[in-house]
Design a protein around this motif. Structure first.
Motif, PDB file in Angstrom:
ATOM      1  N   UNK A 249       0.770  -0.968  -0.080  1.00  0.00           N
ATOM      2  CA  UNK A 249      -0.019   0.003   0.347  1.00  0.00           C
ATOM      3  C   UNK A 249       0.400   0.741   0.091  1.00  0.00           C
ATOM      4  N   UNK A 250       2.107   0.991   0.603  1.00  0.00           N
ATOM      5  CA  UNK A 250       2.971   2.248   0.753  1.00  0.00           C
ATOM      6  C   UNK A 250       3.435   2.666  -0.562  1.00  0.00           C
ATOM      7  N   UNK A 251       3.691   1.241  -0.914  1.00  0.00           N
ATOM      8  CA  UNK A 251       4.421   2.107  -2.771  1.00  0.00           C
ATOM      9  C   UNK A 251       3.118   1.651  -3.675  1.00  0.00           C
ATOM     10  N   UNK A 252       2.456   1.775  -3.717  1.00  0.00           N
ATOM     11  CA  UNK A 252       1.344   2.510  -4.654  1.00  0.00           C
ATOM     12  C   UNK A 252       0.707   4.031  -3.727  1.00  0.00           C
ATOM     13  N   UNK A 253       1.249   4.334  -2.758  1.00  0.00           N
ATOM     14  CA  UNK A 253       1.314   5.183  -2.346  1.00  0.00           C
ATOM     15  C   UNK A 253       2.338   7.068  -2.764  1.00  0.00           C
ATOM     16  N   UNK A 254       3.459   5.870  -3.173  1.00  0.00           N
ATOM     17  CA  UNK A 254       4.596   6.536  -3.391  1.00  0.00           C
ATOM     18  C   UNK A 254       4.312   6.170  -5.153  1.00  0.00           C
ATOM     19  N   UNK A 256       1.407   6.829  -6.646  1.00  0.00           N
ATOM     20  CA  UNK A 256       0.439   8.234  -6.920  1.00  0.00           C
ATOM     21  C   UNK A 256       0.830   8.962  -6.241  1.00  0.00           C
ATOM     22  N   UNK A 257       2.379   9.770  -5.826  1.00  0.00           N
ATOM     23  CA  UNK A 257       2.459  10.671  -5.198  1.00  0.00           C
ATOM     24  C   UNK A 257       2.464  11.391  -3.750  1.00  0.00           C
ATOM     25  N   UNK A 258       1.715  11.072  -3.358  1.00  0.00           N
ATOM     26  CA  UNK A 258       1.438  10.846  -2.197  1.00  0.00           C
ATOM     27  C   UNK A 258       2.450  10.257  -1.035  1.00  0.00           C
ATOM     28  N   UNK A 259       3.424  10.803  -0.822  1.00  0.00           N
ATOM     29  CA  UNK A 259       4.695  10.464  -0.448  1.00  0.00           C
ATOM     30  C   UNK A 259       4.618  10.571   1.321  1.00  0.00           C
ATOM     31  N   UNK A 260       4.056  11.871   1.434  1.00  0.00           N
ATOM     32  CA  UNK A 260       4.190  11.296   3.431  1.00  0.00           C
ATOM     33  C   UNK A 260       3.676  11.028   3.443  1.00  0.00           C
ATOM     34  N   UNK A 261       2.273  10.320   3.300  1.00  0.00           N
ATOM     35  CA  UNK A 261       1.471   9.060   3.494  1.00  0.00           C
ATOM     36  C   UNK A 261       2.201   8.099   3.556  1.00  0.00           C
ATOM     37  N   UNK A 262       2.630   7.981   2.295  1.00  0.00           N
ATOM     38  CA  UNK A 262       2.985   6.886   1.951  1.00  0.00           C
ATOM     39  C   UNK A 262       4.154   6.109   3.550  1.00  0.00           C
ATOM     40  N   UNK A 263       5.051   6.887   3.423  1.00  0.00           N
ATOM     41  CA  UNK A 263       6.479   7.153   4.750  1.00  0.00           C
ATOM     42  C   UNK A 263       5.935   7.125   6.036  1.00  0.00           C
ATOM     43  N   UNK A 264       4.351   7.494   6.058  1.00  0.00           N
ATOM     44  CA  UNK A 264       3.590   7.381   7.595  1.00  0.00           C
ATOM     45  C   UNK A 264       3.186   6.551   7.712  1.00  0.00           C
ATOM     46  N   UNK A 265       3.049   5.921   6.709  1.00  0.00           N
ATOM     47  CA  UNK A 265       2.049   3.907   6.866  1.00  0.00           C
ATOM     48  C   UNK A 265       3.738   3.306   7.147  1.00  0.00           C
ATOM     49  N   UNK A 266       4.193   3.514   6.561  1.00  0.00           N
ATOM     50  CA  UNK A 266       5.730   2.219   7.082  1.00  0.00           C
ATOM     51  C   UNK A 266       6.374   2.632   8.616  1.00  0.00           C
ATOM     52  N   UNK A 267       6.407   3.446   8.950  1.00  0.00           N
ATOM     53  CA  UNK A 267       6.644   4.532   9.849  1.00  0.00           C
ATOM     54  C   UNK A 267       5.612   3.628  10.910  1.00  0.00           C
TER      55      UNK A 267
END
Length: 311
Positions: A249-254, A256-267
């Motif tokens: 899911x973080x990969x998909x967010x990356x 799509x340009x949702x970088x902060x959301x991807x980082x927050x998810x993995x953290x």
């Protein structure tokens, strides 16, 4: 009045790449001479050339994007007008023509409801546009407003202004690394494995090369998400123990340009896991970090959050 206050880009999976393109465009200006005249001000764009001819180029010059169709009578009326008025600007703007029948993915990504549609693209984003057929006088008025807004942007951001022609006559920089060129050519041809191998060769010789690190991370990201069904990933997220679903899911967010959301998810995954699972999430996050330029503002914030999660 056009609004340039928000950064951003246009086109699904190119959102991530546009973050670095904005930084790279400044360096490329020194190697590219100004284009003048009506012929140089018009380019036909396809799905394969959209990033280069529209997003990338819009970092230095406003792009008038003509989304047209040979089946639309309005296109036959409007396109010649656009060619004339943009050509009269002698290279200060570029007309990019997209046949939506031949390049439907561009129309879908830009949510075009009817043709002809005209969009002005500047600094990687759509800033203004219209959908109806307008007479030449009104097209000129619209274009004048666009160019006025561009000038106001440059007045507020003087460092972003393209250099004058005499400044562009400086000697070219060092040649492009052959492995970097090979990687870019492989990506153009769709051979991601060959691109990854070229980036790896370059990193073996120059471990700190940021272009190679970003390129390899980006290729890996694309390969991990190829053929993935986002709906299936969303369903799997209902299981808190499905670590792979969270990382995908973080990969998909990356992508799509949702970088902060991807980082927050993995953290968040790092915070609530331990042992091998925590280490897997941490390494995945570091791989995502490599997909961005080192001075991207999202990185500093995410690195602090990761340190807090780990310690």
């Amino acid at each position: 009045m056009a609004d340039f206050s928000r950064p951003g880009s246009l086109y699904g999976a190119i959102d991530l790449g546009a973050r670095k393109q904005a930084l790279e465009a400044q360096a490329r200006r020194e190697a590219t001479g100004p284009q003048t005249g009506a012929a140089a001000s018009t380019v036909d764009v396809t799905e394969e050339t959209f990033t280069t001819d529209v997003i990338d180029r819009s970092m230095t010059v406003p792009i008038v994007l003509d989304l047209w169709s040979p089946r639309a009578p309005g296109s036959a009326q409007l396109s010649p007008v656009l060619e004339k008025v943009v050509g009269d600007l002698a290279g200060r703007a570029v007309l990019a023509k997209v046949n939506v029948d031949a390049s439907p993915q561009i129309a879908q990504a830009l949510r075009v409801q009817a043709v002809p549609t005209v969009l002005a693209i500047f600094q990687g984003q759509a800033v203004t546009g219209f959908q109806q057929v307008l007479p030449e006088q009104e097209v000129r008025r619209w274009l004048d407003e666009l160019m006025s807004a561009v000038e106001q942007f440059y007045q507020a951001n003087p460092d972003a202004r393209p250099p004058a022609a005499e400044e562009q006559e400086a000697p070219a920089g060092p040649p492009v690394d052959p492995d970097l060129a090979a990687a870019e050519q492989a990506i153009e041809s769709g051979d991601l494995d060959a691109a990854a191998e070229a980036y790896q060769r370059l990193l073996a010789r120059a471990p700190g090369d940021e272009d190679a690190k970003m390129g390899l991370a980006g290729v890996s990201l694309i390969k991990r998400t190829e053929g993935v069904d986002p709906a299936d990933v969303q369903r799997r997220l209902q299981d808190p123990a499905d670590l792979d679903a969270q990382l995908l899911a973080a990969d998909l967010e990356m992508m799509s340009g949702s970088v902060d959301e991807a980082f927050d998810r993995v953290i968040a995954v790092v915070k609530r896991t331990s042992g091998d699972e925590r280490d897997k999430a941490r390494r995945h996050l570091l791989g995502l970090f490599d997909a961005l330029p080192s001075d991207d503002p999202s990185l500093a914030k995410a690195r602090r959050a990761l340190a807090s999660a780990l310690f």
